[in-house]
Design an enzyme around this catalytic site. Structure first.
Site, PDB file in Angstrom:
ATOM      1  CG  ASN A  31      -1.844   1.105   1.418  1.00 43.12           C
ATOM      2  OD1 ASN A  31      -1.668   2.097   0.633  1.00 43.12           O
ATOM      3  ND2 ASN A  31      -2.585   1.247   2.445  1.00 43.12           N
TER       4      ASN A  31
ATOM      5  NE  ARG B   6      -6.027   1.935   0.149  1.00 46.14           N
ATOM      6  CZ  ARG B   6      -6.008   3.078   0.677  1.00 46.14           C
ATOM      7  NH1 ARG B   6      -4.785   3.357   0.837  1.00 46.14           N
ATOM      8  NH2 ARG B   6      -6.731   4.063   0.387  1.00 46.14           N
TER       9      ARG B   6
ATOM     10  CG  HIS C  44     -12.816   4.584   2.830  1.00 51.29           C
ATOM     11  ND1 HIS C  44     -13.477   5.797   3.409  1.00 51.29           N
ATOM     12  CD2 HIS C  44     -11.738   4.726   3.360  1.00 51.29           C
ATOM     13  CE1 HIS C  44     -12.646   6.357   4.171  1.00 51.29           C
ATOM     14  NE2 HIS C  44     -11.177   5.889   4.029  1.00 51.29           N
TER      15      HIS C  44
ATOM     16  NE  ARG D 178      -8.807  14.066   2.863  1.00 52.79           N
ATOM     17  CZ  ARG D 178      -8.644  12.732   2.893  1.00 52.79           C
ATOM     18  NH1 ARG D 178      -9.729  11.799   3.356  1.00 52.79           N
ATOM     19  NH2 ARG D 178      -7.602  11.837   2.712  1.00 52.79           N
TER      20      ARG D 178
ATOM     21  CD  GLU E  48      -9.333  -0.494   3.862  1.00 47.17           C
ATOM     22  OE1 GLU E  48      -8.813  -0.252   5.008  1.00 47.17           O
ATOM     23  OE2 GLU E  48      -9.278   0.385   2.958  1.00 47.17           O
TER      24      GLU E  48
END
Ligand code: AMP
Length: 394
Positions: free
Chosen positions: A9, A88, A177, A237, A380
């Protein structure tokens, strides 16, 4: 040793990795290279409860993969067991609606949508090219965060802006996601086989946070957009707001629109409101000591999450399950309770005692709830390993 899969990843300044065996069910080894691009980057390996860190002289994604290969070469049993590598990938644009075996055309396709993930996509491509070079003959697979949401209807993914902008530039909602949501949908189906025929809402709440509606196993709406900035309030964010604010902030602060966007991406959210931290745990500790701004930030986070869950539910025939996942969703009983407090009109109620438990897969609804409420830890890496195994066996 049984066949194993290396999961890579590559983030903008980090590279996380893991080796999974037993059909993805066991983690043999995991680690992270952080501060890539800076002078003092380190590479850490964790195996059997032991941690080992080395200094990365050249703090690049390339040198991190090279050091992982070197480390594995000293442990030939693991190296020889590798049958595939899964990468990923944050953004697959409209090109990728499922995981694929990597070849040059796939790398070119990822490069074509790199403008939507300018920090991540170049890192992914470097990671893939180095892995192909250093692990010759081992098939490699790309797993996209956006792919699960390619089932959204045009009414959901289009922005109400001139169609020419979509046609010419592919400006639309993509959602993220997706690998986590696919895992949650699959795991929920193991726990409740009927859920594959039902309406499911999922809140993936971590430092990045989003919601997803899943109807009969397919994503029908999600809160993140063309980038992960849209939707929920997050760690740093802002989530959705009036787009005019971008130019107001730039003008008022005398900064460029790129710098104003940076404010919305990196200095807003929990951090911006609390003026303390982007970290939920830190804010909960501060709230317990009476910090009102920390409480305000957490309550805003919860209220906005509830609004997005309700909005996503408009794409479902019924709300049968609500799942919390991600670092906050799995661990913060305060945030879960504050979210569900806003959802009483939808007959969603949780049991206070069950909600105070942490870390396990369980349902926490109270008897009066019409909706099953779950805590399901996401995985994941397992999903990436399973896709890799599936594609290399085909
Ligand atoms: P993630 O991005 O999924 O790794 O989630 C990171 C977020 O989860 C951070 O805001 C953490 O503070 C939060 N988190 C992790 N553990 C806990 C905990 N025990 N209680 C509250 N928040 C937590």
């Amino acid at each position: 040793m049984s066949d194993s899969i290396l999961v890579i990843n590559c983030g903008s300044s980090s590279l996380k990795f893991a080796v999974l065996c037993d059909e993805g069910q066991s983690v043999l080894l995991e680690g992270i290279a952080d501060r890539l691009g800076y002078t003092n980057s380190t590479l850490t390996f964790k195996k059997d409860g032991n941690k080992e860190s080395i200094h990365l002289k050249e703090g690049t994604h390339k040198s991190a993969v090279a050091e992982i290969k070197k480390w594995l070469s000293d442990r030939p049993a693991i190296l020889d067991s590798l049958t595939g590598i899964g990468h990923r990938v944050v953004h697959g644009g409209e090109t990728f609606s499922q995981s694929v075996l990597i070849d040059q055309s796939v790398i070119d396709g990822i490069a074509e949508c790199a403008n939507f993930a300018p920090l991540h996509s170049p890192a992914h491509i470097i990671g893939m090219n180095v892995a192909i070079e250093l692990f010759p003959g081992i098939p490699q697979v790309a797993v996209f965060d956006t792919a699960f949401h390619q089932t959204l209807a045009a009414e959901q993914y289009l922005y109400p802006i001139p169609m020419a902008l979509y046609r010419q530039h592919h400006f639309r909602k993509y959602g993220f996601h997706g690998t986590s949501y696919r895992y949650i949908s699959r795991r929920l189906a193991e726990l409740e086989p009927n859920s594959l025929q039902q309406g499911v809402l999922v809140a993936h709440l971590g430092n990045g946070a989003s919601t997803c509606a899943i109807n009969k196993g397919q994503s029908t709406d999600t809160s993140m957009g063309i980038t992960p900035l849209e939707g929920l309030m997050m760690g740093t964010r802002c989530g959705s707001l009036d787009p005019s604010l971008l130019s107001f902030i730039a003008e008022a602060e005398g900064i460029s629109s790129a710098d104003a966007l940076d404010v919305l991406n990196k200095k807003s959210g929990l951090l911006g409101i609390s003026e303390l931290s982007n970290d939920c745990r830190t804010l909960e500790e501060a709230m317990a000591l009476g910090n009102e701004q920390a409480k305000l930030a957490l309550d805003m986070f919860a209220i906005r999450t509830a609004k997005y869950l309700v909005s996503a539910a408009t794409t479902l025939d019924s709300i049968d399950h609500l799942v919390f996942t991600g670092g906050i969703g799995e661990n913060s009983s305060y945030v879960r309770a504050a979210i569900c407090q806003q959802l009483k009109a939808f007959n969603i109620y949780i049991d206070g005692d069950k909600n105070s438990l942490r870390g396990a897969t369980m349902s926490i609804e109270s008897k009066q709830s019409h909706v099953k409420v779950w805590i399901i830890p996401t995985n994941e890496e397992l999903m990436i390993a399973l896709d890799t195994i599936h594609l290399i066996r085909q």
